[in-house]
Design a protein around this motif. Structure first.
Motif, PDB file in Angstrom:
ATOM      1  N   TYR A   1      13.084  45.042  65.668  1.00 44.42           N
ATOM      2  CA  TYR A   1      12.006  45.943  65.301  1.00 44.42           C
ATOM      3  C   TYR A   1      11.437  45.553  63.936  1.00 44.42           C
ATOM      4  O   TYR A   1      12.177  45.195  63.014  1.00 44.42           O
ATOM      5  CB  TYR A   1      12.510  47.388  65.202  1.00 44.42           C
ATOM      6  CG  TYR A   1      12.758  48.047  66.536  1.00 44.42           C
ATOM      7  CD1 TYR A   1      11.865  48.973  67.061  1.00 44.42           C
ATOM      8  CD2 TYR A   1      13.901  47.750  67.277  1.00 44.42           C
ATOM      9  CE1 TYR A   1      12.087  49.589  68.283  1.00 44.42           C
ATOM     10  CE2 TYR A   1      14.143  48.358  68.504  1.00 44.42           C
ATOM     11  CZ  TYR A   1      13.227  49.270  69.000  1.00 44.42           C
ATOM     12  OH  TYR A   1      13.465  49.878  70.209  1.00 44.42           O
TER      13      TYR A   1
ATOM     14  N   ILE B   1       5.000  56.239  59.660  1.00 39.83           N
ATOM     15  CA  ILE B   1       5.098  54.940  60.311  1.00 39.83           C
ATOM     16  C   ILE B   1       3.701  54.502  60.739  1.00 39.83           C
ATOM     17  O   ILE B   1       3.056  55.165  61.557  1.00 39.83           O
ATOM     18  CB  ILE B   1       6.034  54.993  61.530  1.00 39.83           C
ATOM     19  CG1 ILE B   1       7.470  55.314  61.091  1.00 39.83           C
ATOM     20  CG2 ILE B   1       5.999  53.665  62.288  1.00 39.83           C
ATOM     21  CD1 ILE B   1       8.454  55.440  62.238  1.00 39.83           C
TER      22      ILE B   1
ATOM     23  N   GLU C   1       3.050  51.062  61.404  1.00 38.87           N
ATOM     24  CA  GLU C   1       3.180  49.864  62.236  1.00 38.87           C
ATOM     25  C   GLU C   1       4.589  49.829  62.805  1.00 38.87           C
ATOM     26  O   GLU C   1       5.566  50.056  62.079  1.00 38.87           O
ATOM     27  CB  GLU C   1       2.905  48.606  61.416  1.00 38.87           C
ATOM     28  CG  GLU C   1       2.830  47.337  62.230  1.00 38.87           C
ATOM     29  CD  GLU C   1       2.420  46.129  61.402  1.00 38.87           C
ATOM     30  OE1 GLU C   1       2.694  44.993  61.848  1.00 38.87           O
ATOM     31  OE2 GLU C   1       1.845  46.325  60.310  1.00 38.87           O
ATOM     32  N   LEU C   2       4.705  49.578  64.081  1.00 37.64           N
ATOM     33  CA  LEU C   2       6.002  49.510  64.732  1.00 37.64           C
ATOM     34  C   LEU C   2       5.926  48.497  65.874  1.00 37.64           C
ATOM     35  O   LEU C   2       5.211  48.720  66.853  1.00 37.64           O
ATOM     36  CB  LEU C   2       6.433  50.886  65.253  1.00 37.64           C
ATOM     37  CG  LEU C   2       7.895  51.038  65.680  1.00 37.64           C
ATOM     38  CD1 LEU C   2       8.363  52.471  65.497  1.00 37.64           C
ATOM     39  CD2 LEU C   2       8.093  50.612  67.131  1.00 37.64           C
ATOM     40  N   ASN C   3       6.623  47.378  65.701  1.00 34.50           N
ATOM     41  CA  ASN C   3       6.620  46.318  66.704  1.00 34.50           C
ATOM     42  C   ASN C   3       8.044  45.976  67.110  1.00 34.50           C
ATOM     43  O   ASN C   3       8.962  46.048  66.276  1.00 34.50           O
ATOM     44  CB  ASN C   3       5.940  45.057  66.157  1.00 34.50           C
ATOM     45  CG  ASN C   3       4.504  45.307  65.741  1.00 34.50           C
ATOM     46  OD1 ASN C   3       3.743  45.911  66.492  1.00 34.50           O
ATOM     47  ND2 ASN C   3       4.137  44.858  64.554  1.00 34.50           N
TER      48      ASN C   3
ATOM     49  N   ASN D   1       7.945  56.337  66.857  1.00 29.59           N
ATOM     50  CA  ASN D   1       6.593  55.990  67.281  1.00 29.59           C
ATOM     51  C   ASN D   1       5.673  55.869  66.070  1.00 29.59           C
ATOM     52  O   ASN D   1       5.925  56.466  65.006  1.00 29.59           O
ATOM     53  CB  ASN D   1       6.022  57.062  68.219  1.00 29.59           C
ATOM     54  CG  ASN D   1       6.799  57.172  69.513  1.00 29.59           C
ATOM     55  OD1 ASN D   1       6.702  56.316  70.384  1.00 29.59           O
ATOM     56  ND2 ASN D   1       7.576  58.249  69.640  1.00 29.59           N
ATOM     57  N   LYS D   2       4.634  55.105  66.236  1.00 31.85           N
ATOM     58  CA  LYS D   2       3.608  55.030  65.213  1.00 31.85           C
ATOM     59  C   LYS D   2       3.041  56.430  64.982  1.00 31.85           C
ATOM     60  O   LYS D   2       2.750  57.151  65.926  1.00 31.85           O
ATOM     61  CB  LYS D   2       2.509  54.069  65.662  1.00 31.85           C
ATOM     62  CG  LYS D   2       1.432  53.818  64.620  1.00 31.85           C
ATOM     63  CD  LYS D   2       0.436  52.799  65.121  1.00 31.85           C
ATOM     64  CE  LYS D   2      -0.682  52.555  64.115  1.00 31.85           C
ATOM     65  NZ  LYS D   2      -1.659  51.556  64.612  1.00 31.85           N
TER      66      LYS D   2
ATOM     67  N   ILE E   1       9.185  47.620  61.221  1.00 34.16           N
ATOM     68  CA  ILE E   1       8.668  48.954  60.941  1.00 34.16           C
ATOM     69  C   ILE E   1       7.986  48.943  59.576  1.00 34.16           C
ATOM     70  O   ILE E   1       8.584  48.508  58.578  1.00 34.16           O
ATOM     71  CB  ILE E   1       9.796  50.008  60.942  1.00 34.16           C
ATOM     72  CG1 ILE E   1      10.546  49.989  62.281  1.00 34.16           C
ATOM     73  CG2 ILE E   1       9.236  51.403  60.656  1.00 34.16           C
ATOM     74  CD1 ILE E   1      11.772  50.883  62.301  1.00 34.16           C
TER      75      ILE E   1
END
Length: 315
Positions: free
Chosen positions: A238, A227, A229-231, A276-277, A240
């Motif tokens: 989300y 991962i 990028e995770l917003n 998590n990133k 991902i």
């Protein structure tokens, strides 16, 4: 375990409902193709492939266009990936199929192929007519690429085709379909990195492709990566992005409960909020990418129904 992971399983073909009698595994001549014994037996045991009346498999026999289309139809419908063609729709194709003397045993499959854009009428008229013409690898790839294209996106650039050393001999009309099969792991070329597009495909090779296709249609395709990028926004949507180990990446939107996230090789599930990133994950995809953005920037505007489940393997 709740699921069985697959790693780039793919590609194509079934052979029951052909004009021959089905037998269980252990064909009399199975040792004629020792490299494919386990696969042939496996596919036969699944009821996806049949042998001849004398109990032989005849793995070196070339496959005809009609047989290949019947195999496409079988693997799609027997895995539950799609439903068979409606009788009314099928009937509308029968007069022209009879005109071209397409054998009755495969007419339903050919009608299905025409109805779903897997093949076209010109192909039927020139290659299915009479039912005896053998099929080269690139035309079989064209059919199965179009079939899998019902679930996975085709790339008009067909960039991976150039990785075959004989890419120059691959028809431009089949390159996109071959590219899809290569990206899914359906085809990989011979020991010399050649695709051999004009070479006929035989029954043993088809059995191997069928076994992989059965897996990809029933269990999806899995890819590992990290991962990167995770917003998440205030509405708990989300985005991902997973950078894959093979150099590519997958970006997708998700909401809580969209798909299960497992911990390692277990049935333990966690929430998206636990990701998590930097986490190492495996994505198990089911295809059906029916929303395609025009460019990479539009990715976050779409909910791509391609991830069936995710496995968090390490941090």
């Amino acid at each position: 375990m709740k699921r069985k992971l697959t790693l780039f399983l793919s590609a194509v073909m079934a052979a029951s409902s052909l004009p021959m009698t089905a037998y269980a595994a252990n064909f009399k001549d199975i040792n004629d193709v020792p490299w494919a014994v386990s696969v042939i037996n496996s596919v036969a045991d699944k009821g996806l492939l049949s042998g001849y009346e004398d109990g032989t498999f005849r793995g070196a026999n070339n496959v005809t266009y009609c047989e290949a289309m019947q195999m496409v139809y079988n693997v799609l419908t027997r895995t539950g990936a799609t439903k068979g063609i409606d009788a009314v729709d099928a009937y509308s194709y029968m007069p022209v199929l009879n005109t071209y003397k397409v054998p009755s045993w495969c007419q339903m499959a050919v009608a299905y192929g025409l109805h779903n854009g897997i093949i076209d009428m010109q192909m039927v008229a020139t290659k299915f007519a009479g039912g005896t013409q053998t099929a080269p690898r690139e035309d079989v790839a064209y059919m199965f690429g179009n079939a899998l294209g019902m679930f996975y996106d085709k790339d008009k650039n067909a960039s991976t085709v150039s990785e075959f050393l004989d890419y120059w001999s691959i028809s431009s009309n089949t390159a996109v379909q071959i590219d899809l099969l290569k990206r899914l792991g359906v085809v990989s070329g011979d020991d010399y990195k050649r695709f051999n597009p004009k070479k006929n495909i035989n029954r043993a090779e088809m059995a191997v492709m069928l076994n992989k296709t059965n897996d990809i249609l029933t269990e999806g395709v899995s890819q590992s990566g990290e991962i990167t990028e995770l917003n998440v926004n205030e509405k708990k949507y989300y985005y991902i992005k997973v950078t894959l180990d093979d150099g590519g990446w997958e970006g997708f939107n998700a909401t809580l409960g969209d798909f299960p996230v497992y911990v390692g090789n277990t049935s333990e599930q966690i929430s998206l909020s636990k990701l998590n990133k930097g986490d190492k994950v495996v994505l198990i995809r089911s295809g059906n990418t029916n929303l395609t953005p025009e460019n990479d920037d539009a990715l976050t505007e779409y909910l791509w129904p391609i991830v069936r489940e995710m496995v968090k393997t390490a941090v």
